[in-house]
Design a protein around this motif. Structure first.
Motif, PDB file in Angstrom:
ATOM      1  N   LEU A 140      -8.757  11.077 -11.803  1.00  0.00           N
ATOM      2  CA  LEU A 140      -7.944   9.880 -11.586  1.00  0.00           C
ATOM      3  C   LEU A 140      -7.883   8.955 -12.800  1.00  0.00           C
ATOM      4  N   THR A 141      -8.887   9.028 -13.666  1.00  0.00           N
ATOM      5  CA  THR A 141      -8.933   8.102 -14.799  1.00  0.00           C
ATOM      6  C   THR A 141      -8.525   8.730 -16.121  1.00  0.00           C
ATOM      7  N   GLU A 142      -8.527  10.070 -16.210  1.00  0.00           N
ATOM      8  CA  GLU A 142      -8.199  10.699 -17.489  1.00  0.00           C
ATOM      9  C   GLU A 142      -6.717  10.504 -17.803  1.00  0.00           C
ATOM     10  N   ARG A 143      -6.424  10.382 -19.077  1.00  0.00           N
ATOM     11  CA  ARG A 143      -5.033  10.223 -19.525  1.00  0.00           C
ATOM     12  C   ARG A 143      -4.845  11.067 -20.777  1.00  0.00           C
ATOM     13  N   SER A 144      -3.941  12.025 -20.718  1.00  0.00           N
ATOM     14  CA  SER A 144      -3.703  12.925 -21.834  1.00  0.00           C
ATOM     15  C   SER A 144      -2.771  12.288 -22.859  1.00  0.00           C
ATOM     16  N   LEU A 145      -2.919  12.721 -24.104  1.00  0.00           N
ATOM     17  CA  LEU A 145      -2.018  12.262 -25.160  1.00  0.00           C
ATOM     18  C   LEU A 145      -0.589  12.738 -24.917  1.00  0.00           C
ATOM     19  N   PHE A 146      -0.460  13.774 -24.071  1.00  0.00           N
ATOM     20  CA  PHE A 146       0.855  14.347 -23.813  1.00  0.00           C
ATOM     21  C   PHE A 146       1.541  13.694 -22.607  1.00  0.00           C
ATOM     22  N   ASP A 147       0.874  12.718 -21.990  1.00  0.00           N
ATOM     23  CA  ASP A 147       1.491  12.001 -20.879  1.00  0.00           C
ATOM     24  C   ASP A 147       2.494  10.989 -21.436  1.00  0.00           C
ATOM     25  N   VAL A 148       3.774  11.341 -21.352  1.00  0.00           N
ATOM     26  CA  VAL A 148       4.811  10.463 -21.895  1.00  0.00           C
ATOM     27  C   VAL A 148       5.576   9.751 -20.792  1.00  0.00           C
ATOM     28  N   THR A 149       5.401  10.195 -19.561  1.00  0.00           N
ATOM     29  CA  THR A 149       6.114   9.558 -18.457  1.00  0.00           C
ATOM     30  C   THR A 149       5.398   8.254 -18.082  1.00  0.00           C
ATOM     31  N   PRO A 150       6.143   7.289 -17.563  1.00  0.00           N
ATOM     32  CA  PRO A 150       5.501   6.019 -17.180  1.00  0.00           C
ATOM     33  C   PRO A 150       4.534   6.229 -16.012  1.00  0.00           C
ATOM     34  N   GLN A 151       3.389   5.609 -16.100  1.00  0.00           N
ATOM     35  CA  GLN A 151       2.431   5.638 -15.003  1.00  0.00           C
ATOM     36  C   GLN A 151       2.124   4.199 -14.620  1.00  0.00           C
ATOM     37  N   PHE A 152       2.486   3.867 -13.399  1.00  0.00           N
ATOM     38  CA  PHE A 152       2.339   2.494 -12.957  1.00  0.00           C
ATOM     39  C   PHE A 152       0.971   2.222 -12.339  1.00  0.00           C
ATOM     40  N   LEU A 153       0.167   3.265 -12.231  1.00  0.00           N
ATOM     41  CA  LEU A 153      -1.117   3.123 -11.556  1.00  0.00           C
ATOM     42  C   LEU A 153      -2.213   3.703 -12.432  1.00  0.00           C
ATOM     43  N   VAL A 209       0.842  -1.206   0.000  1.00  0.00           N
ATOM     44  CA  VAL A 209       0.000   0.000   0.000  1.00  0.00           C
ATOM     45  C   VAL A 209       0.877   1.255   0.000  1.00  0.00           C
ATOM     46  N   GLN A 210       1.989   1.198   0.703  1.00  0.00           N
ATOM     47  CA  GLN A 210       2.903   2.339   0.732  1.00  0.00           C
ATOM     48  C   GLN A 210       3.431   2.643  -0.665  1.00  0.00           C
ATOM     49  N   LEU A 211       3.757   1.607  -1.437  1.00  0.00           N
ATOM     50  CA  LEU A 211       4.228   1.824  -2.804  1.00  0.00           C
ATOM     51  C   LEU A 211       3.092   2.331  -3.695  1.00  0.00           C
ATOM     52  N   LEU A 212       1.875   1.828  -3.486  1.00  0.00           N
ATOM     53  CA  LEU A 212       0.723   2.328  -4.249  1.00  0.00           C
ATOM     54  C   LEU A 212       0.493   3.813  -3.962  1.00  0.00           C
ATOM     55  N   ASN A 213       0.609   4.193  -2.693  1.00  0.00           N
ATOM     56  CA  ASN A 213       0.435   5.605  -2.336  1.00  0.00           C
ATOM     57  C   ASN A 213       1.503   6.484  -2.973  1.00  0.00           C
ATOM     58  N   ALA A 214       2.738   5.995  -2.986  1.00  0.00           N
ATOM     59  CA  ALA A 214       3.820   6.741  -3.622  1.00  0.00           C
ATOM     60  C   ALA A 214       3.546   6.911  -5.118  1.00  0.00           C
ATOM     61  N   SER A 215       3.022   5.857  -5.748  1.00  0.00           N
ATOM     62  CA  SER A 215       2.704   5.922  -7.174  1.00  0.00           C
ATOM     63  C   SER A 215       1.540   6.872  -7.426  1.00  0.00           C
ATOM     64  N   LEU A 216       0.559   6.896  -6.505  1.00  0.00           N
ATOM     65  CA  LEU A 216      -0.583   7.801  -6.659  1.00  0.00           C
ATOM     66  C   LEU A 216      -0.141   9.251  -6.541  1.00  0.00           C
ATOM     67  N   ARG A 217       0.729   9.542  -5.592  1.00  0.00           N
ATOM     68  CA  ARG A 217       1.236  10.908  -5.449  1.00  0.00           C
ATOM     69  C   ARG A 217       1.951  11.360  -6.717  1.00  0.00           C
ATOM     70  N   GLU A 218       2.739  10.461  -7.286  1.00  0.00           N
ATOM     71  CA  GLU A 218       3.473  10.801  -8.510  1.00  0.00           C
ATOM     72  C   GLU A 218       2.526  10.986  -9.684  1.00  0.00           C
ATOM     73  N   LYS A 219       1.458  10.225  -9.704  1.00  0.00           N
ATOM     74  CA  LYS A 219       0.473  10.312 -10.791  1.00  0.00           C
ATOM     75  C   LYS A 219      -0.265  11.653 -10.751  1.00  0.00           C
ATOM     76  N   LEU A 220      -0.577  12.122  -9.535  1.00  0.00           N
ATOM     77  CA  LEU A 220      -1.415  13.316  -9.393  1.00  0.00           C
ATOM     78  C   LEU A 220      -0.630  14.623  -9.409  1.00  0.00           C
ATOM     79  N   PHE A 221       0.640  14.579  -9.053  1.00  0.00           N
ATOM     80  CA  PHE A 221       1.408  15.826  -8.946  1.00  0.00           C
ATOM     81  C   PHE A 221       1.425  16.620 -10.250  1.00  0.00           C
TER      82      PHE A 221
END
Length: 445
Positions: free
Chosen positions: A387-400, A256-268
């Protein structure tokens, strides 16, 4: 020898008299059998069509062979026990008391809850029967129908068919990376690793956790820049699914700690920051503290919502009283083999876009009082879009990534207009009101 007392015989005669009169009227009688204060139920039946309605009246029978108490020829009295009265008044079904003398075919009835509406009658526990008006016979039919059938009285054992969709605030995690990586490191804290990463790259990612000098991440730790902060000879590639399904509470907590870290990175990158002090995510202030709105697709149409907005002081409009940030609490939960993110809308109040307002607790309490269910649902829908939208300009890896929230179709639902009428005036007004317009909603200090 086993005995059946004469009082038991009289009691059954009273029940039989009630059933006989019900059948003459055209209603159904359902004896309770084992009972603690209700002898049976009368079910209303349409005597014209034969249709049964599932509308019921609960009945307590009190039969006697003795003269009625305080009998004047036109009236008589009956005093209820405290226990009986408390039991009859405690439920939500209509209850009638039938006082009878089977040997003379006399039966009289009253609606208990109507008779004991006021406190004085409740304290006396006394019922005065009118032998003409309260006679239990075929002439009581319309009164019994009126008692059982109204929407604000009685119990409907079968709900009126009304399909309804229940929307969940649980977002299912779509999938995880197939593998995760662990490696030893000489660094002791996250800030030390972040500082070391910034020396070798401008693209510093946060989807990793640190414990006992071991880095765990969805990133491949055997390549740069991770090899610069980890011991390359200790890198291991492991199966994510095995970790996700573990029953070990310590390993679950780490996952869960790793999921939270991934969520923070996704939303920032979306302008959303995590507050460790408040344990929620919120929209950051704009650089110049101007208002920010967010456009999204609601259940019915396109709409938008202020996600960061300043509110001037009433005494001095040139100064800001507070800033309001849309926020949510996110909690990862596993049900069975599936992982979900539970989304609970919230608000963050600051005095300058960064520091928490001194009046944050009062402001939060105030806005919660203004919001109805529709408003909270609208916020959940907005955060789902974020939380579910994904832009065409998102080029960084998203693990979540998440899929649309769970929803359930029910065969039966509530008629909102009917039950809302039963609420107190102030609460009813709030429930009937449209969701408050975010652009007009102001809390004054």
């Amino acid at each position: 020898m086993k005995k059946i007392l004469h009082t038991d015989i009289v009691g059954q005669q009273g029940i039989n008299l009630i059933e006989s009169i019900c059948l003459k009227i055209g209603f159904l009688w359902h004896p309770t059998g084992l009972e603690a204060g209700i002898d049976g139920c009368i079910e209303i039946r349409n005597t014209s069509t034969g249709e049964v309605t599932n509308c019921i009246i609960q009945v307590q029978s009190k039969a006697t062979e003795q003269p009625f108490e305080a009998d004047t020829g036109a009236t008589f009295e009956y005093r209820c026990s405290e226990k009986d009265l408390a039991y009859w008044l405690g439920g939500n079904a209509p209850v009638i008391l039938i006082r009878s003398r089977p040997k003379t075919n006399e039966a009289y009835w009253v609606s208990v809850k109507d008779r004991f509406k006021d406190l004085a009658a409740r304290k006396s526990r006394k019922i005065v029967f009118d032998k003409t008006a309260d006679r239990f016979d075929e002439n009581a039919k319309s009164c019994l129908e009126h008692l059982a059938v109204p929407a604000d009285s009685g119990v409907y054992l079968g709900t009126r068919p009304k399909p309804e969709v229940v929307y969940s605030n649980l977002l299912k995690v779509a999938s995880f990376p197939e593998h995760y990586f662990v490696a030893r490191t000489d660094y002791r804290t996250r800030p030390e690793i972040f500082a070391a990463l910034r020396e070798v790259t401008t693209n510093v990612r946060g989807e990793w956790i640190l414990g006992n000098r071991m880095v765990t991440s969805f990133h491949d730790l055997s390549v740069r820049p991770w090899i610069d902060v980890c011991d390359g000879g200790t890198v291991e590639e492991l199966d994510t699914d095995e970790w996700a399904q573990t029953e070990d509470p310590v390993r679950q907590r780490d996952f869960v700690q790793l999921l939270n870290a991934s969520l923070r990175e996704k939303l920032f990158p979306k302008g959303i920051k995590y507050s460790k002090d408040h344990n929620f995510y919120y929209f950051r202030a704009t650089k110049d503290l101007t208002d920010r709105d967010y456009a999204y697709q609601s259940r019915e149409h396109k709409t938008d919502r202020w996600v960061f907005k300043g509110y001037p002081k009433k005494s001095d409009p040139s100064k800001m009283s507070y800033y309001r940030h849309s926020a949510f609490e996110g909690r990862f939960i596993r049900y069975g083999a599936e992982w979900f993110l539970q989304v609970t809308p919230n608000y963050h109040f600051t005095r300058d876009g960064e520091r928490t307002s001194f009046y944050a607790a009062d402001l939060l309490s105030g806005i919660k009082r203004l919001e109805n269910n529709q408003a909270v649902h609208g916020q959940v829908v907005m955060w789902i879009n974020v939380l579910t939208e994904r832009s065409l300009f998102d080029v960084t890896p998203q693990f979540l990534d998440f899929v649309s929230p769970m929803q359930f179709a029910l065969d039966a639902g509530l008629d909102d207009k009917t039950w809302v009428k039963r609420e107190e005036t102030e609460k009813r007004a709030a429930l009937e009101a449209r969701a408050p317009d975010e652009r007009q909603q102001v809390l004054e200090l």
